[in-house]
Design an enzyme around this catalytic site. Structure first.
Site, mmCIF file in Angstrom:
data_model
loop_
_atom_site.group_PDB
_atom_site.id
_atom_site.type_symbol
_atom_site.label_atom_id
_atom_site.label_comp_id
_atom_site.label_asym_id
_atom_site.label_seq_id
_atom_site.Cartn_x
_atom_site.Cartn_y
_atom_site.Cartn_z
ATOM 1 N N ASP A 1 -0.439 -2.469 4.983
ATOM 2 C CA ASP A 1 0.069 -1.520 3.882
ATOM 3 C C ASP A 1 -0.984 -0.611 3.581
ATOM 4 O O ASP A 1 -1.058 0.073 2.254
ATOM 5 C CB ASP A 1 0.794 -2.140 2.677
ATOM 6 C CG ASP A 1 1.853 -1.472 2.052
ATOM 7 O OD1 ASP A 1 2.291 -0.333 2.827
ATOM 8 O OD2 ASP A 1 2.444 -1.671 1.068
ATOM 9 N N HIS B 1 0.678 3.412 6.219
ATOM 10 C CA HIS B 1 1.307 4.810 5.765
ATOM 11 C C HIS B 1 0.118 5.788 6.566
ATOM 12 O O HIS B 1 -1.038 5.374 6.758
ATOM 13 C CB HIS B 1 1.137 5.209 4.449
ATOM 14 C CG HIS B 1 1.969 4.441 3.431
ATOM 15 N ND1 HIS B 1 3.446 4.955 3.095
ATOM 16 C CD2 HIS B 1 1.921 3.108 2.932
ATOM 17 C CE1 HIS B 1 4.095 4.190 2.588
ATOM 18 N NE2 HIS B 1 3.085 3.007 2.445
#
Length: 442
Positions: free
Chosen positions: A331, A64
């Site tokens: 992640d 992200h």
């Protein structure tokens, strides 16, 4: 610039090599790999690399970025710097930014931002980050990683209406995912049909949110002991089973994200044995920690999917080694201090990881001899690239120098001044680690 790395441990999953070599690098290419290199120009920089590891640049499947929309968590520039500091030469950002990456214009904007970030990197480092002095004087020479962008499957990643998939493909997205569970199976089927002719990867996170409900940790005795709402393993396994049925029917290749249970590994292994065109990944923290760690109630251990039971962790590790799980994803999920300072169940899920994954995985999997160095490096480099439909070059003469130099013994402390990421949501904050990336080439 020409550099000679002497007596470096070359770990090359492409050639299946783990040996000591001299490696000559010049003008972005590997010029020579040999047991001893002596015929060099007078301006060659010679570096004694005994005890160091040289492998292909690491590849992150999905993480992200705070930018656009949440720059207080992470800017694109800090994200790329953190990735380089962690040994990554290719990174792929998820589309759940604000605005969502669901149109070609935003894809172009982010690519432009990446170019601007490269130009301003030197200036940012001069504003007091201090990492190059305290940890690695070579790191500032590391270029920014190649940025890949996942395009959203649905508008606003809301799971209702498909985006203009063909337009996003033409804009250069690496593939398609919402990075969130997509529970409308009729829509999933339509997406698989539409994507077949585009030839782009598509990734799904199978998770039944009705079964997940308000749970925050894996169902079991630890959840009862800690008094936290549980999430049954079936929240993941039932969704994976449904996904596999659709893949068997439609035939479009699919990547399964964030695998976290032992039963999921079994389902995926069986599907691969039956010839289904699937790949799968788990995240680095799911390989290192289990539910017992949640005893601390550290909000950076609130993950989604949650940390597994010890049996899940053992199955995930075995799955990576056996190839049922193709890749280890980072992640990376940054959050500000204020967002994470809440009760465990109320805090947003996720933790940072770009700068921590390689040292910790090496320390707890390679140094314990549970994984070979080749197995770990393959799961972090060549295999993630293949999941994206890409290739990684072997460490051989005349190949591009896309490389990571790693010192597995160098100690460092995880603290604000030693991290390039803007966020510190990690359970390892304040701890002393062993292993640090010295430089990347790409």
């Amino acid at each position: 610039m020409t550099e000679l790395l002497q007596k470096v441990r070359v770990i090359d999953p492409v050639s299946e090599i783990d040996e000591l070599f001299d490696v000559l690098i010049a003008d972005g290419y590997i010029r020579e790999v040999a047991s001893h290199i002596s015929d060099i120009s007078s301006d060659t920089q010679i570096r004694d690399c005994q005890g160091l590891v040289l492998g292909p640049g690491l590849v992150d499947l999905y993480s992200h970025s705070g930018e656009p929309g949440f720059e207080e968590r992470e800017t694109l520039s800090s994200f790329l710097q953190a990735a380089a500091a962690g040994g990554f030469t290719r990174v792929s950002i998820l589309p759940d930014t604000s605005p969502v990456i669901d149109n070609p214009a935003l894809v172009a904007q982010l690519q432009q931002k990446r170019a601007e970030g490269q130009r301003s990197r030197g200036a940012e480092e001069q504003r007091g980050r201090g990492v190059e002095e305290s940890l690695s004087p070579l790191l500032p020479r590391s270029p920014a990683p190649l940025l890949h962008i996942w395009g959203a499957i649905t508008v606003d990643v809301a799971g209702k209406q498909m985006t203009e998939l063909a337009d996003l493909a033409s804009a250069g997205v690496v593939g398609f995912t919402d990075g969130k569970p997509l529970e409308n199976l009729a829509l999933v089927r339509r997406v698989l049909e539409y994507l077949q002719p585009l030839g782009k990867p598509v990734a799904f996170w199978p998770s039944d949110r009705q079964l997940t409900a308000n749970g925050v940790m894996r169902e079991g005795t630890d959840a009862l002991r800690f008094g936290l709402p549980p999430i049954p393993a079936s929240a993941e396994t039932t969704a994976i089973a449904a996904m596999l049925e659709l893949v068997a029917t439609i035939g479009t290749p699919v990547h399964i994200m964030r695998v976290s249970t032992a039963r999921s590994v079994e389902l995926i292994a069986s599907a691969k044995a039956a010839g289904l065109p699937i790949t799968a990944s788990t995240t680095w923290m799911h390989l290192l920690l289990d539910t017992k760690a949640v005893k601390s109630y550290h909000t950076s251990l609130h993950l989604d999917p949650p940390l597994g039971n010890p049996r899940d962790v053992a199955a995930l590790r075995a799955g990576v080694r056996a190839g049922a799980i193709d890749a280890i994803a980072i992640d990376h999920t940054p959050y500000s201090y204020e967002e994470k300072v809440q009760a465990f169940a109320e805090a947003p899920s996720g933790a940072i990881g770009l700068e921590l994954a390689l040292p910790l995985l090496w320390q707890y999997l390679v140094e314990t001899e549970e994984f070979t160095a080749l197995e770990l490096w393959q799961a972090l480099s060549t295999n993630p690239a293949e999941c994206l439909g890409q290739k990684v070059s072997a460490i051989l003469p005349h190949q591009p120098a896309e490389l990571t130099l790693f010192d597995p013994q160098q100690p460092w402390k995880v603290e604000r001044k030693s991290l390039y990421t803007l966020s510190q949501n990690t359970p390892w904050l304040g701890q002393q680690l062993k292993g640090h990336v010295l430089q990347t080439w790409c």
